[in-house]
Design a protein around this motif. Structure first.
Motif, PDB file in Angstrom:
ATOM      1  N   ASP A 127       0.713  -1.105   0.049  1.00  0.00           N
ATOM      2  CA  ASP A 127       0.003   0.099   0.055  1.00  0.00           C
ATOM      3  C   ASP A 127       0.891   1.192  -0.048  1.00  0.00           C
ATOM      4  OD1 ASP A 127      -2.491   1.425   0.540  1.00  0.00           O
ATOM      5  OD2 ASP A 127      -1.343   1.877   2.280  1.00  0.00           O
ATOM      6  N   GLU A 132       3.123  -3.647   3.442  1.00  0.00           N
ATOM      7  CA  GLU A 132       2.806  -4.988   2.654  1.00  0.00           C
ATOM      8  C   GLU A 132       1.464  -5.034   2.698  1.00  0.00           C
ATOM      9  OE1 GLU A 132       5.967  -7.885   2.663  1.00  0.00           O
ATOM     10  OE2 GLU A 132       4.232  -9.369   2.459  1.00  0.00           O
ATOM     11  N   GLY A 134      -1.478  -7.824   1.498  1.00  0.00           N
ATOM     12  CA  GLY A 134      -1.911  -9.068   0.928  1.00  0.00           C
ATOM     13  C   GLY A 134      -1.455 -10.325   1.737  1.00  0.00           C
ATOM     14  N   THR A 135      -0.380  -9.953   2.862  1.00  0.00           N
ATOM     15  CA  THR A 135       0.272 -10.931   3.406  1.00  0.00           C
ATOM     16  C   THR A 135      -0.722 -12.067   3.923  1.00  0.00           C
ATOM     17  OG1 THR A 135       1.640  -9.137   4.532  1.00  0.00           O
ATOM     18  CG2 THR A 135       1.994 -11.397   5.578  1.00  0.00           C
ATOM     19  N   GLU A 136      -1.593 -11.911   4.602  1.00  0.00           N
ATOM     20  CA  GLU A 136      -2.532 -12.838   5.291  1.00  0.00           C
ATOM     21  C   GLU A 136      -3.513 -13.361   4.135  1.00  0.00           C
ATOM     22  OE1 GLU A 136      -2.460 -14.673   7.727  1.00  0.00           O
ATOM     23  OE2 GLU A 136      -0.522 -13.520   8.434  1.00  0.00           O
ATOM     24  N   GLN A 165     -13.861  -0.933  -3.574  1.00  0.00           N
ATOM     25  CA  GLN A 165     -13.876   0.233  -2.765  1.00  0.00           C
ATOM     26  C   GLN A 165     -12.738   1.025  -3.126  1.00  0.00           C
ATOM     27  OE1 GLN A 165     -13.989  -0.486   1.327  1.00  0.00           O
ATOM     28  NE2 GLN A 165     -15.954   0.648   1.496  1.00  0.00           N
ATOM     29  N   TRP A 167     -10.265   3.926  -1.741  1.00  0.00           N
ATOM     30  CA  TRP A 167      -9.971   4.719  -0.806  1.00  0.00           C
ATOM     31  C   TRP A 167      -9.082   5.711  -1.068  1.00  0.00           C
ATOM     32  CZ3 TRP A 167     -11.138   3.097   4.847  1.00  0.00           C
ATOM     33  CH2 TRP A 167     -11.941   2.083   5.007  1.00  0.00           C
ATOM     34  N   HIS A 204      -5.696  -2.232  12.288  1.00  0.00           N
ATOM     35  CA  HIS A 204      -6.634  -2.987  11.370  1.00  0.00           C
ATOM     36  C   HIS A 204      -6.678  -4.175  11.150  1.00  0.00           C
ATOM     37  CE1 HIS A 204      -8.330  -3.383   7.267  1.00  0.00           C
ATOM     38  NE2 HIS A 204      -7.019  -3.484   6.809  1.00  0.00           N
ATOM     39  N   THR A 208      -9.906  -6.956  11.435  1.00  0.00           N
ATOM     40  CA  THR A 208     -10.130  -7.787  10.166  1.00  0.00           C
ATOM     41  C   THR A 208      -9.537  -9.277  10.130  1.00  0.00           C
ATOM     42  OG1 THR A 208      -8.162  -6.883   9.214  1.00  0.00           O
ATOM     43  CG2 THR A 208     -10.113  -5.719   8.780  1.00  0.00           C
ATOM     44  N   GLN A 210      -8.975 -12.759  10.026  1.00  0.00           N
ATOM     45  CA  GLN A 210     -10.025 -13.295   9.159  1.00  0.00           C
ATOM     46  C   GLN A 210     -10.543 -14.691   9.980  1.00  0.00           C
ATOM     47  OE1 GLN A 210      -8.672 -13.400   4.707  1.00  0.00           O
ATOM     48  NE2 GLN A 210      -7.071 -12.996   6.135  1.00  0.00           N
ATOM     49  N   ARG A 221      -7.978 -10.692  -1.417  1.00  0.00           N
ATOM     50  CA  ARG A 221      -7.641  -9.265  -1.607  1.00  0.00           C
ATOM     51  C   ARG A 221      -6.739  -9.181  -2.976  1.00  0.00           C
ATOM     52  NH1 ARG A 221      -5.053  -7.731   2.865  1.00  0.00           N
ATOM     53  NH2 ARG A 221      -4.913  -9.773   3.525  1.00  0.00           N
ATOM     54  N   PHE A 236      -9.450  -0.951  -3.130  1.00  0.00           N
ATOM     55  CA  PHE A 236      -9.521  -2.060  -2.643  1.00  0.00           C
ATOM     56  C   PHE A 236     -10.406  -3.144  -3.186  1.00  0.00           C
ATOM     57  CE2 PHE A 236     -11.889  -4.894   0.226  1.00  0.00           C
ATOM     58  CZ  PHE A 236     -10.927  -5.571   1.130  1.00  0.00           C
ATOM     59  N   PHE A 246     -16.842  -9.985   3.374  1.00  0.00           N
ATOM     60  CA  PHE A 246     -16.445  -8.845   2.994  1.00  0.00           C
ATOM     61  C   PHE A 246     -17.263  -7.968   3.977  1.00  0.00           C
ATOM     62  CE2 PHE A 246     -17.509  -4.549   1.174  1.00  0.00           C
ATOM     63  CZ  PHE A 246     -16.350  -4.149   1.211  1.00  0.00           C
ATOM     64  N   GLN A 249     -16.522  -8.019   7.556  1.00  0.00           N
ATOM     65  CA  GLN A 249     -14.908  -7.294   7.859  1.00  0.00           C
ATOM     66  C   GLN A 249     -15.297  -5.763   8.006  1.00  0.00           C
ATOM     67  OE1 GLN A 249     -11.799  -8.505   7.658  1.00  0.00           O
ATOM     68  NE2 GLN A 249     -12.081 -10.502   6.948  1.00  0.00           N
ATOM     69  N   MET A 253     -15.096  -3.100  10.628  1.00  0.00           N
ATOM     70  CA  MET A 253     -14.171  -1.847  10.396  1.00  0.00           C
ATOM     71  C   MET A 253     -14.850  -0.369  10.960  1.00  0.00           C
ATOM     72  SD  MET A 253     -11.926  -2.629   7.098  1.00  0.00           S
ATOM     73  CE  MET A 253     -11.195  -0.950   7.024  1.00  0.00           C
ATOM     74  N   SER A 268      -7.410   7.315   6.072  1.00  0.00           N
ATOM     75  CA  SER A 268      -8.047   6.903   4.718  1.00  0.00           C
ATOM     76  C   SER A 268      -9.502   7.067   4.759  1.00  0.00           C
ATOM     77  CB  SER A 268      -7.241   5.567   4.171  1.00  0.00           C
ATOM     78  OG  SER A 268      -7.707   5.347   2.961  1.00  0.00           O
TER      79      SER A 268
HETATM   80  C1  HEM Z   1      -7.328   1.942   3.276  1.00  0.00           C
HETATM   81  C2  HEM Z   1      -7.927   1.148   3.113  1.00  0.00           C
HETATM   82  C3  HEM Z   1      -6.912  -0.351   3.511  1.00  0.00           C
HETATM   83  C4  HEM Z   1      -5.558  -0.511   3.550  1.00  0.00           C
HETATM   84  C5  HEM Z   1      -4.522   0.686   3.494  1.00  0.00           C
HETATM   85  C6  HEM Z   1      -5.339  -1.654   4.050  1.00  0.00           C
HETATM   86  C7  HEM Z   1      -4.137  -2.489   4.279  1.00  0.00           C
HETATM   87  C8  HEM Z   1      -3.879  -3.750   4.829  1.00  0.00           C
HETATM   88  C9  HEM Z   1      -2.667  -4.192   5.381  1.00  0.00           C
HETATM   89  C10 HEM Z   1      -1.170  -3.420   5.278  1.00  0.00           C
HETATM   90  C11 HEM Z   1      -2.837  -5.348   5.870  1.00  0.00           C
HETATM   91  C12 HEM Z   1      -1.759  -6.379   6.568  1.00  0.00           C
HETATM   92  C13 HEM Z   1      -1.152  -7.197   5.567  1.00  0.00           C
HETATM   93  C14 HEM Z   1      -2.101  -8.146   4.987  1.00  0.00           C
HETATM   94  O1  HEM Z   1      -2.327  -9.228   5.709  1.00  0.00           O
HETATM   95  O2  HEM Z   1      -2.403  -7.856   3.905  1.00  0.00           O
HETATM   96  C15 HEM Z   1      -4.315  -5.692   5.644  1.00  0.00           C
HETATM   97  C16 HEM Z   1      -4.799  -6.710   6.173  1.00  0.00           C
HETATM   98  C17 HEM Z   1      -6.139  -7.138   5.800  1.00  0.00           C
HETATM   99  N1  HEM Z   1      -7.296  -6.227   5.345  1.00  0.00           N
HETATM  100 FE1  HEM Z   1      -6.892  -4.256   4.691  1.00  0.00          FE
HETATM  101  N2  HEM Z   1      -6.561  -2.474   4.059  1.00  0.00           N
HETATM  102  C18 HEM Z   1      -7.476  -1.414   3.910  1.00  0.00           C
HETATM  103  C19 HEM Z   1      -9.055  -1.630   3.811  1.00  0.00           C
HETATM  104  C20 HEM Z   1      -9.494  -3.228   3.971  1.00  0.00           C
HETATM  105  C21 HEM Z   1     -11.057  -3.403   3.886  1.00  0.00           C
HETATM  106  C22 HEM Z   1     -11.876  -2.588   3.352  1.00  0.00           C
HETATM  107  C23 HEM Z   1     -11.058  -4.831   4.205  1.00  0.00           C
HETATM  108  C24 HEM Z   1     -12.476  -5.499   4.251  1.00  0.00           C
HETATM  109  C25 HEM Z   1     -13.578  -4.925   4.116  1.00  0.00           C
HETATM  110  C26 HEM Z   1      -9.629  -5.104   4.617  1.00  0.00           C
HETATM  111  C27 HEM Z   1      -9.622  -6.508   4.845  1.00  0.00           C
HETATM  112  C28 HEM Z   1      -8.301  -7.032   5.353  1.00  0.00           C
HETATM  113  C29 HEM Z   1      -8.094  -8.192   5.751  1.00  0.00           C
HETATM  114  C30 HEM Z   1      -9.189  -9.495   5.834  1.00  0.00           C
HETATM  115  C31 HEM Z   1      -6.690  -8.281   6.097  1.00  0.00           C
HETATM  116  C32 HEM Z   1      -6.023  -9.522   6.737  1.00  0.00           C
HETATM  117  C33 HEM Z   1      -6.282  -9.888   8.079  1.00  0.00           C
HETATM  118  C34 HEM Z   1      -5.728 -10.822   8.633  1.00  0.00           C
HETATM  119  O3  HEM Z   1      -6.392 -12.098   8.828  1.00  0.00           O
HETATM  120  O4  HEM Z   1      -4.734 -11.062   9.133  1.00  0.00           O
HETATM  121  N3  HEM Z   1      -8.734  -4.200   4.387  1.00  0.00           N
HETATM  122  N4  HEM Z   1      -4.734  -4.618   5.093  1.00  0.00           N
END
Ligand code: HEM
Length: 292
Positions: A127, A132, A134-136, A165, A167, A204, A208, A210, A221, A236, A246, A249, A253, A268
């Motif tokens: 981002d 990073e 998408g890790t999870e 979505q 952002w 965050h 979220t 999972q 994602r 997103f 979704f 989640q 949020m 954001s």
């Molecule tokens: C400004 C908007 C967002 C940013 C910058 C952001 C960024 C991130 C980052 C950096 C991670 C940690 C690495 C990873 O596992 O991918 C993460 C995890 C995650 N995000 Fe977001 N995200 C955003 C919005 C959202 C939204 C709108 C959702 C769902 C409604 C979402 C769902 C998730 C989920 C499911 C995870 C993994 C959680 C886990 O199981 O550890 N994100 N996001």
């Protein structure tokens, strides 16, 4: 799964463009669907149809619902439905421009272009905040199970529901924060991407997580950074075998139930929000049999 649009399970491309369209007045539904099918390029597009378009064709797809909107506690989450979404994927922005011209020309008189947003991969898939993304994400068979419909209804097998979505980030604000505050917003350490056990509940990745949902809420994602003039953020994009994960989640949020807003909202905010149904595909053909 053999009959899904390959871009869904494919990785994040170096360059992308998102196009959305509305249906033109008096367009013939059969002509509209024929033209959309012509706009399918397996290696370069993922196509999603909105509820309004499917309804215009006199059909419905079970599970395709209206995108939720929220407005409370300083958080606004808009719903901005559209009839058609096309995610153009590639490595050369010029090629994407020519492809979008070809698509817009093919849809001329049937669908009107509404929005066009260019996106790109940042470093190895981060981002613009630097973290990073998408890790999870589930991978392999888990990714297929999370993203693709595989149920009773044969016509829907291989299809997917996508939440899109846009952002808008305030990076000046985010970067003005001490490193530890930034890490606490995401819930991971920028330096090594390790999850922080002692992150605040609003972090965050805590909101979220999972596995913490009942039932578990896994998403595939495929988000990408975008920029336009002096604005930027994250497009997103999350594919699901339904919209339920979704939706769970997003609701958490926003803090709609427990009043605890995801800290991402500190820097954001979403400026669009829509669901689309991505039909199955085989070979070079989009399979629209569920809606014709
Ligand atoms: C400004 C908007 C967002 C940013 C910058 C952001 C960024 C991130 C980052 C950096 C991670 C940690 C690495 C990873 O596992 O991918 C993460 C995890 C995650 N995000 Fe977001 N995200 C955003 C919005 C959202 C939204 C709108 C959702 C769902 C409604 C979402 C769902 C998730 C989920 C499911 C995870 C993994 C959680 C886990 O199981 O550890 N994100 N996001």
């Amino acid at each position: 799964m053999a009959n899904s649009q390959p871009g869904i399970l494919g990785g994040i491309p170096a360059q992308a463009r998102y196009l959305t369209f509305t249906v033109s007045h008096n367009a013939n539904p059969t002509d509209v669907l024929t033209a959309i099918a012509d706009c399918y390029y397996p290696e370069a597009t993922v196509i999603g149809l909105g509820d309004s378009l499917i309804g215009y064709c006199g059909k419905q797809v079970d599970g395709l619902t209206t995108f939720p909107s929220y407005s409370h506690g300083g958080v606004d989450v808009p719903a901005t439905p559209a009839a058609l979404w096309i995610w153009l994927r590639g490595s050369d922005q010029g090629e994407l421009l020519h492809l979008s011209r070809a698509i817009t020309n093919r849809l001329d008189g049937l669908m009107e272009a509404e929005h066009c947003v260019d996106a790109f991969r940042f470093r190895e898939g981060r981002d613009l905040s630097g973290y990073e993304d998408g890790t999870e994400n589930p991978t392999g068979a888990d990714a297929e199970a999370a993203a693709l419909v595989n149920g009773q209804d044969e016509e829907l097998t291989g299809s997917s529901f996508v939440a899109v979505q846009q952002w808008l980030h305030d990076l000046d604000y985010f970067q003005s924060l001490p490193q530890q505050d930034q890490d606490n917003i995401i819930g991971r350490r920028l330096a090594d991407n390790e999850e922080l056990d002692d992150a605040p509940e609003s972090a965050h990745v805590k909101r979220t997580a999972q596995e913490s949902f009942q039932p578990e809420a896994f998403l595939l994602r495929r988000s990408m950074p975008w920029s336009e003039l002096n604005q930027c953020g994250l497009m997103f994009v999350a594919f699901g075998q339904s919209v339920a994960a979704f939706e769970a989640q997003l609701e958490r949020m926003t803090g709609a139930k427990d009043g605890l807003t995801d800290a991402v909202f500190r820097f954001s905010r979403p400026i669009s929000g829509s669901y689309f149904w991505c039909p199955p595909a085989s070979g070079n053909q989009l399979d629209l049999s569920a809606i014709v």
